[in-house]
Design a protein around this motif. Structure first.
Motif, PDB file in Angstrom:
ATOM      1  N   GLU A   1       0.850  -1.188   0.000  1.00 43.57           N
ATOM      2  CA  GLU A   1       0.000   0.000   0.000  1.00 43.57           C
ATOM      3  C   GLU A   1       0.885   1.236   0.000  1.00 43.57           C
ATOM      4  OE1 GLU A   1      -2.348   0.270   3.529  1.00 43.57           O
ATOM      5  OE2 GLU A   1      -0.608   0.379   4.864  1.00 43.57           O
TER       6      GLU A   1
ATOM      7  N   ARG B   1      -8.429  -5.833  -6.290  1.00 43.24           N
ATOM      8  CA  ARG B   1      -7.778  -4.881  -5.384  1.00 43.24           C
ATOM      9  C   ARG B   1      -8.448  -4.855  -4.014  1.00 43.24           C
ATOM     10  NH1 ARG B   1     -10.172   1.004  -6.923  1.00 43.24           N
ATOM     11  NH2 ARG B   1      -8.315   1.680  -5.811  1.00 43.24           N
TER      12      ARG B   1
ATOM     13  N   GLY C   1      -3.123  -3.210  -4.882  1.00 39.48           N
ATOM     14  CA  GLY C   1      -4.348  -2.454  -4.630  1.00 39.48           C
ATOM     15  C   GLY C   1      -4.710  -1.461  -5.712  1.00 39.48           C
TER      16      GLY C   1
ATOM     17  N   PRO D   1      -4.394   3.411  -4.683  1.00 37.38           N
ATOM     18  CA  PRO D   1      -4.359   2.007  -4.244  1.00 37.38           C
ATOM     19  C   PRO D   1      -5.185   1.826  -2.972  1.00 37.38           C
ATOM     20  CG  PRO D   1      -2.154   2.795  -4.786  1.00 37.38           C
ATOM     21  CD  PRO D   1      -3.038   3.990  -4.799  1.00 37.38           C
ATOM     22  N   THR D   2      -5.921   0.738  -2.901  1.00 35.81           N
ATOM     23  CA  THR D   2      -6.704   0.470  -1.693  1.00 35.81           C
ATOM     24  C   THR D   2      -5.756   0.252  -0.511  1.00 35.81           C
ATOM     25  OG1 THR D   2      -6.760  -1.855  -2.346  1.00 35.81           O
ATOM     26  CG2 THR D   2      -8.698  -0.531  -2.834  1.00 35.81           C
TER      27      THR D   2
ATOM     28  N   GLY E   1      -3.627  -6.466  -8.931  1.00 38.81           N
ATOM     29  CA  GLY E   1      -4.665  -5.756  -8.198  1.00 38.81           C
ATOM     30  C   GLY E   1      -4.627  -6.081  -6.722  1.00 38.81           C
ATOM     31  N   THR E   2      -4.483  -7.356  -6.394  1.00 39.68           N
ATOM     32  CA  THR E   2      -4.460  -7.765  -4.990  1.00 39.68           C
ATOM     33  C   THR E   2      -3.152  -7.371  -4.320  1.00 39.68           C
ATOM     34  OG1 THR E   2      -5.895  -9.652  -5.480  1.00 39.68           O
ATOM     35  CG2 THR E   2      -4.655  -9.730  -3.429  1.00 39.68           C
TER      36      THR E   2
ATOM     37  N   ARG F   1      -9.139  -3.878   2.084  1.00 41.45           N
ATOM     38  CA  ARG F   1      -9.166  -5.136   1.324  1.00 41.45           C
ATOM     39  C   ARG F   1      -9.883  -6.196   2.167  1.00 41.45           C
ATOM     40  NH1 ARG F   1      -2.975  -4.804  -1.161  1.00 41.45           N
ATOM     41  NH2 ARG F   1      -3.005  -2.529  -1.320  1.00 41.45           N
TER      42      ARG F   1
ATOM     43  N   PRO G   1      -8.316  -6.201 -12.053  1.00 41.99           N
ATOM     44  CA  PRO G   1      -7.755  -5.515 -10.884  1.00 41.99           C
ATOM     45  C   PRO G   1      -8.744  -4.567 -10.207  1.00 41.99           C
ATOM     46  CG  PRO G   1      -6.125  -5.571 -12.621  1.00 41.99           C
ATOM     47  CD  PRO G   1      -7.411  -6.067 -13.225  1.00 41.99           C
TER      48      PRO G   1
END
Length: 509
Positions: free
Chosen positions: A16, A263, A106, A37-38, A102-103, A43, A259
């Motif tokens: 992050e 994310r 984020g 970004p998350t 994406g994961t 998440r 994504p």
């Protein structure tokens, strides 16, 4: 590129932006809260949430139409199911691969596209995806509006007799879609979680009707499963291959912008298992519902009704019509918002992050969906399968291949989050904000598939036909090979292990 200090944090393999980096990016031309970004605490999507998302998106009328449309084109029921199952297994590969970024970082799709295309060049890829999504949004909204119209017509003869009723229903359903999409990811997550069980009931109800109606007509379930293929002798591949390309194209859009959803996943395992359990199984199961019910209409009505709204409208029971149409509307709603609004809304926001929010992007997507005139795209099974799906799949396949090559082969899954939101000082700026090597990869990779489109060269008997009928797969493979070759000597955007340690704070949970 000057060294930087701790702009990103890593916890258990997930990254992050640091709080200091977020603060420094506020007001930046290429940054806003929707594209950021998350955070790790944001998440929260588990395997169930991801699987529910795919159930909600897969149990939809276009899935039904894919299967029944292939039968209308001449395939038998099992050939149609095989076509769909094979296509979904193929498209699941790039989808899973592109989910990883994406994961891990984020980032949404427009930011992910900045890696290959450049900070400004990402507009090209994001808008290409957005145009397709807007078309899908219009298609789904037209279907849902038709279902709503069927419900009201079953209650009011005057409404049924009014020629303009479909348009009122269409815009009512349109407004409902846009409103929920405008509310954002939390509303979408909630809707998908409760919508999935309802869609399961809808599937069972359609199967029960088909069995009951066939038995009442003096036939049997065996008669449905024994319906023969109707394609002309020697033309199997002329139906199967374009159908395969169309089915791959069906989710080729999500293979790009996955994504946008991954994310929010808690872990890589959650996003991987959620997609594995949710996509191929649901698509195959509901496709079977489509071919089974379509086969039943051949026996009951003497013709293949590939549109489920038409099937529901022909059921001689007001209550069944209401429940069936309501189920179709819910199925359409759960799919439409997640699959067809999130990506273009983010893409449009990416055009000018300081002035355009996700919500504004959702509104623009809604209006663009109407402008695409979905009633024409759904005029026939052929127009839907081979014109709409087949054509846009040729354009999106190279993008999926390029992203896989960029993230895995070129960057080795190592990114600088802070630089993704900066201008000329960014390592992802390339020349003038656009990586022309990515543009060249796209154009070269889609050349053969586009030349193989029958209408382009005025017929189907040409040398390029094979490439057109397998356009998505051909473009994907070409881009996977061409992009690394063109980027071989491009090293400015890469991050060494030393630089990664300088910019990343490692945190043990």
């Amino acid at each position: 590129m000057a060294d930087k200090l701790k702009t990103q944090r890593e916890v258990n393999g997930l990254f992050e932006l640091s709080d200091a980096a977020r603060k420094n990016l506020e007001g930046n031309l290429y940054y806003n809260d929707d594209l950021a970004p998350t955070k790790l605490e944001e998440r929260s999507w588990t395997t169930y949430n991801i699987a529910s998302l795919w159930v909600g998106m897969s149990v939809c009328i276009p899935t039904y139409m894919m299967a029944s449309g292939l039968m209308a084109a001449g395939l038998s029921w099992w050939q149609a199911i095989l076509n769909i199952a094979l296509a979904n297994l193929i498209v699941l590969v790039p989808m899973q691969l592109n989910s990883h970024a994406g994961t891990k970082y984020g980032i949404p799709y427009p930011v992910f596209a900045r890696l290959a295309f450049g900070v400004k060049g990402a507009h090209i890829a994001a808008i290409a995806r957005a145009i397709v999504a807007a078309g899908w949004f219009g298609i789904q909204t037209w279907i849902g509006g038709g279902a709503l119209d069927a419900v009201i017509a079953s209650l009011s003869p005057a409404w049924a007799a009014w020629a303009g009723s479909i348009w009122i229903s269409f815009f009512i359903f349109w407004a409902l879609n846009v409103w929920i999409a405008y509310l954002g990811p939390d509303a979408i997550k909630f809707m998908q979680s409760w919508g999935a069980p309802i869609l399961g009931v809808l599937s069972v109800a359609l199967m029960v009707w088909a069995i009951t109606a066939v038995n009442a007509a003096g036939s049997s379930v065996g008669a449905i499963l024994n319906l023969p293929a109707t394609y002309a002798p020697g033309t199997f591949w002329r139906v199967f291959l374009p159908g395969l390309t169309a089915n791959i194209a069906f989710w080729s859009t999500l293979a790009l912008n996955i994504p946008d959803f991954s994310r929010y996943a808690k872990t890589q395992r959650d996003q991987f298992m959620g997609q594995l359990l949710g996509l191929p199984t649901t698509m195959a199961a509901f496709a079977f519902v489509g071919v089974f019910v379509t086969g039943a209409t051949v026996i009951v009505y003497g013709e293949a009704l590939w549109d489920p709204v038409a099937v529901v409208a022909n059921i001689n029971s007001p209550l069944a019509t209401i429940l069936g149409a309501a189920g179709i509307a819910i199925a359409t709603l759960t799919t439409n918002i997640a699959a067809n609004v999130v990506a273009p809304a983010n893409g449009i926001s990416n055009l000018n992050p300081r002035k355009i929010t996700y919500g504004m992007g959702a509104l623009i997507t809604g209006f663009a969906g109407v402008a695409m005139m979905p009633w024409r795209l759904l005029a026939t099974a052929g127009a839907y399968l081979f014109d709409w799906l087949g054509v846009y799949g040729n354009f999106l396949g190279p993008l999926a291949g390029m992203y896989v090559a960029d993230y895995y082969l070129y960057r080795k899954k190592v990114l600088d989050l802070d630089d993704l939101f900066k201008g000329e000082q960014s390592r992802y700026w390339y020349g003038n904000g656009v990586n022309m090597k990515a543009v060249y990869t796209w154009l070269i990779s889609l050349a053969l598939p586009v030349l193989g489109l029958p209408r382009l060269l005025g017929g189907t008997n040409n040398f390029f036909r094979f490439f057109g009928e397998n356009g998505w797969l051909v473009g994907f493979i070409l881009a996977l090979l061409i992009y690394p070759a063109l980027m071989k000597n491009e090293t400015d955007s890469l991050i060494s292990e030393e630089v990664e340690e300088q910019i990343t704070e490692r945190v043990k949970s």
